[in-house]
Structure formats: C-alpha cells, structure tokens
Design a protein around this motif. Sequence first.
Motif, mmCIF file in Angstrom:
data_model
loop_
_atom_site.group_PDB
_atom_site.id
_atom_site.type_symbol
_atom_site.label_atom_id
_atom_site.label_comp_id
_atom_site.label_asym_id
_atom_site.label_seq_id
_atom_site.Cartn_x
_atom_site.Cartn_y
_atom_site.Cartn_z
ATOM 1 N N THR A 1 -4.951 17.907 -3.688
ATOM 2 C CA THR A 1 -5.286 17.843 -5.420
ATOM 3 C C THR A 1 -4.018 17.005 -5.813
ATOM 4 O O THR A 1 -3.436 16.534 -5.608
ATOM 5 C CB THR A 1 -4.011 19.382 -5.303
ATOM 6 N N LEU A 2 -4.680 16.281 -6.802
ATOM 7 C CA LEU A 2 -3.737 15.297 -7.964
ATOM 8 C C LEU A 2 -3.875 16.379 -9.560
ATOM 9 O O LEU A 2 -4.438 16.153 -9.450
ATOM 10 C CB LEU A 2 -4.524 14.204 -8.330
ATOM 11 N N VAL B 1 1.072 -0.690 0.109
ATOM 12 C CA VAL B 1 -0.288 0.431 0.068
ATOM 13 C C VAL B 1 0.773 0.564 0.119
ATOM 14 O O VAL B 1 1.700 0.948 0.945
ATOM 15 C CB VAL B 1 -0.859 -0.029 1.254
ATOM 16 N N ILE B 2 0.580 1.949 -1.728
ATOM 17 C CA ILE B 2 1.338 3.306 -1.061
ATOM 18 C C ILE B 2 0.282 4.301 -0.692
ATOM 19 O O ILE B 2 -0.220 4.258 -1.217
ATOM 20 C CB ILE B 2 2.198 3.421 -2.780
ATOM 21 N N PHE B 3 0.681 5.597 -0.114
ATOM 22 C CA PHE B 3 0.563 6.824 0.070
ATOM 23 C C PHE B 3 1.750 7.813 -0.409
ATOM 24 O O PHE B 3 2.327 7.983 -0.069
ATOM 25 C CB PHE B 3 0.626 7.347 1.472
ATOM 26 N N THR B 4 0.490 8.463 -2.014
ATOM 27 C CA THR B 4 1.393 9.276 -2.240
ATOM 28 C C THR B 4 1.158 11.211 -1.705
ATOM 29 O O THR B 4 0.565 11.066 -1.462
ATOM 30 C CB THR B 4 1.237 9.255 -4.134
ATOM 31 N N ALA B 5 2.702 11.551 -1.866
ATOM 32 C CA ALA B 5 2.324 13.043 -2.029
ATOM 33 C C ALA B 5 3.628 13.343 -2.121
ATOM 34 O O ALA B 5 4.696 13.368 -1.573
ATOM 35 C CB ALA B 5 2.545 13.431 -0.569
ATOM 36 N N SER B 6 3.707 13.907 -3.521
ATOM 37 C CA SER B 6 4.957 14.243 -3.522
ATOM 38 C C SER B 6 4.567 15.886 -5.120
ATOM 39 O O SER B 6 3.859 15.849 -6.005
ATOM 40 C CB SER B 6 5.525 13.219 -4.523
ATOM 41 N N GLY B 7 5.337 16.595 -5.040
ATOM 42 C CA GLY B 7 6.103 17.533 -6.069
ATOM 43 C C GLY B 7 5.935 16.849 -7.924
ATOM 44 O O GLY B 7 6.051 17.866 -8.627
ATOM 45 N N THR C 1 -2.581 11.564 -1.675
ATOM 46 C CA THR C 1 -2.825 12.824 -0.670
ATOM 47 C C THR C 1 -2.149 13.841 -1.721
ATOM 48 O O THR C 1 -1.840 13.630 -2.226
ATOM 49 C CB THR C 1 -2.421 12.300 0.322
ATOM 50 N N ASP C 2 -2.661 14.567 -0.333
ATOM 51 C CA ASP C 2 -2.549 16.400 -0.636
ATOM 52 C C ASP C 2 -1.248 16.315 -0.845
ATOM 53 O O ASP C 2 -0.718 16.272 0.116
ATOM 54 C CB ASP C 2 -3.495 17.122 -0.085
ATOM 55 N N PRO C 3 -0.718 16.810 -1.742
ATOM 56 C CA PRO C 3 -1.094 16.911 -3.009
ATOM 57 C C PRO C 3 0.232 15.795 -3.631
ATOM 58 O O PRO C 3 1.009 14.906 -3.208
ATOM 59 C CB PRO C 3 -0.228 18.327 -3.550
ATOM 60 N N THR C 4 -0.365 15.454 -4.919
ATOM 61 C CA THR C 4 0.511 14.429 -5.843
ATOM 62 C C THR C 4 0.355 15.010 -7.451
ATOM 63 O O THR C 4 -0.959 15.111 -7.525
ATOM 64 C CB THR C 4 -0.718 13.200 -6.108
ATOM 65 N N SER C 5 1.558 14.649 -8.105
ATOM 66 C CA SER C 5 1.621 15.359 -8.659
ATOM 67 C C SER C 5 3.314 15.175 -9.410
ATOM 68 O O SER C 5 3.309 14.604 -9.485
ATOM 69 C CB SER C 5 1.191 17.063 -8.673
ATOM 70 N N GLY C 6 2.900 15.670 -10.924
ATOM 71 C CA GLY C 6 4.505 15.473 -11.472
ATOM 72 C C GLY C 6 4.480 14.019 -12.311
ATOM 73 O O GLY C 6 3.706 12.918 -12.056
#
Length: 284
Positions: A224-225, A157-163, A199-204
């Motif tokens: 924000t995705l 299970v991965i929780f993403t949060a990245s620019g 999760t906020d934010p995940t992008s790029g």
Amino acid sequence: MSWLNSVRNVIPFVVKKETPDNLWHKCKGCGQMVFTKELEDNLNVCPKCDHHDRIGPKVRFRHLLDEGSCSELPAAKVPEDPLKFRDSKRYADRLKAARVSAAETDALINARGTILGHKVVVGVQDFAFMGGSMGLAVGEAFVRGVEAAIADQCPYVIFTASGGARMQEGILSLMQMPRTTVAIQMLHDADLPYIVVLTDPTSGGVMAAYAMLGDVQIAEPKATLAFTGRRVIENTIREKLPDDFQTSEYYLDHGMLDMVVHRRDLRERLATVIGYLTASRQAA
C-alpha cells in the motif's frame, strides 16, 4: 488436593509448553494459518498466497546483506520529547513502550554491508515502531545514513515503511521532509546512487519526501503506497477509485515505479542495479 485437581493444574502447563503462542501465524493476505518456521524460511512471504509480511530492520538486514558483512550504525542522538507532548499518554512514555515492543531505538536503522559483494549503506524503517513515523530521530538517522554512504563512496538504499510524520513532534517532524531532500542532493553531488524500496505501507509525509525521490524506485508486491487515505480522496473528488488504487502494481502501471520485485528476487535485483549505477566508478 485431590488427584483430579492435580491433573487439571498440570495439563494446561504441559499444553502451553508444547504449543507456544508463536508456533502459527495467521496470514493477513489470505487468512490461512501458516507454520511460523515455514513462513520464516520463505523470507516472511506467505507460501499460500504470496502475501509479503512486514519485517523489521534486523530481519531485513539478514535477508539482504552478505553473511558477516552487516554492521549497524550507531543510533542518532536527538531531543526525545522537544514539545513535551501529551495526549492520552505522555510522548516520552509512548517512546519507552515502542522501544520495548520493537526492540529498536527508533523507526529507522542503518547498517553498512555488502550485497553480493557490492558495498552499500542500507536504511530500514520499522513500521512496528510507532507506525514507522518520521520524527527528529528518523530525519537524523536518514542524514547519518547518507553521510556514511558518502564516506564509504557507495549507494544509499532505503526501505520505507511509514504512516507518515510523527504528530507528537509537530512542525519539527515536518521539517524532516526538506532536510532529507537536502541529504539526497548531497548524494547526487557526490555522484552516488540513491535507491528506494517501498514496502507495505508507505504513506504521508514520508511518501511526499524521500520515498519518491530515488534514482531507481522499487517496490515489493501489493504494498500500500499513498500520500493520503482512499476515502479522503474519494470524498474530495466524488468518484469511485479503482480497486487496485494505491498499490505497487497500480504505481508501476502509471509510471511512478521502475519495477515491482518479489522479496526472493530482491537481493539479486539490487545487486544488478547497483552494478549498473556504479559501473563507471568501479572501472575508474
């Protein structure tokens, strides 16, 4: 020194001691001041507007995993400054500052544990560590997390949060996109679930890679995705985008997510999903 000056010197000390800087938290959603203890007791969700505040790996593990079951995996060993990058500061110095500020070795931390009795390996990205950016260490940690899940025969299970990708590592950062994709295929070959919680934010680059490849795609409310910024898209297509564009709810309405789950319900929902996905394995 006069009596009045003595009092003036003592009063600021007394006031500061009785009202620490972290006693109150200003909500980024509604702008209201929230008592920090009340916010923490509410899983770092604003009790006034329901805004989900960003949290790091240790807090996430505490919210999610059964008490006493959490065991963090060792940090991945990778070259720390492969390109000897420097802008206004040396990359090596930025890493040192991030480690002090976030109290983590890098932006992705894995842990073994159980969720309501279901065995899992959980990876959590920390946006507080250089914007959760994806570099060699994040790619290696992701692969190590997948390998641990395969060894334990349990979901990852991965929780993403990245620019996005870490610019200081150039092409080496972008190479983590196919590398993590291959790791996900290793999970599939082992007939094990891969679950993503955005999760906020995940992008790029993270959004373009492992963040959108889950067997089940979950997101926290109003996160924000995005792959790229709103203004970039509007200037390219020369159209005004909807107000809720690039939010969890917009993605759900357009079929890119399976569910949006409030943080208070996330532990139970993940346990249910894991139970469904591993039912045949448990029966065997």
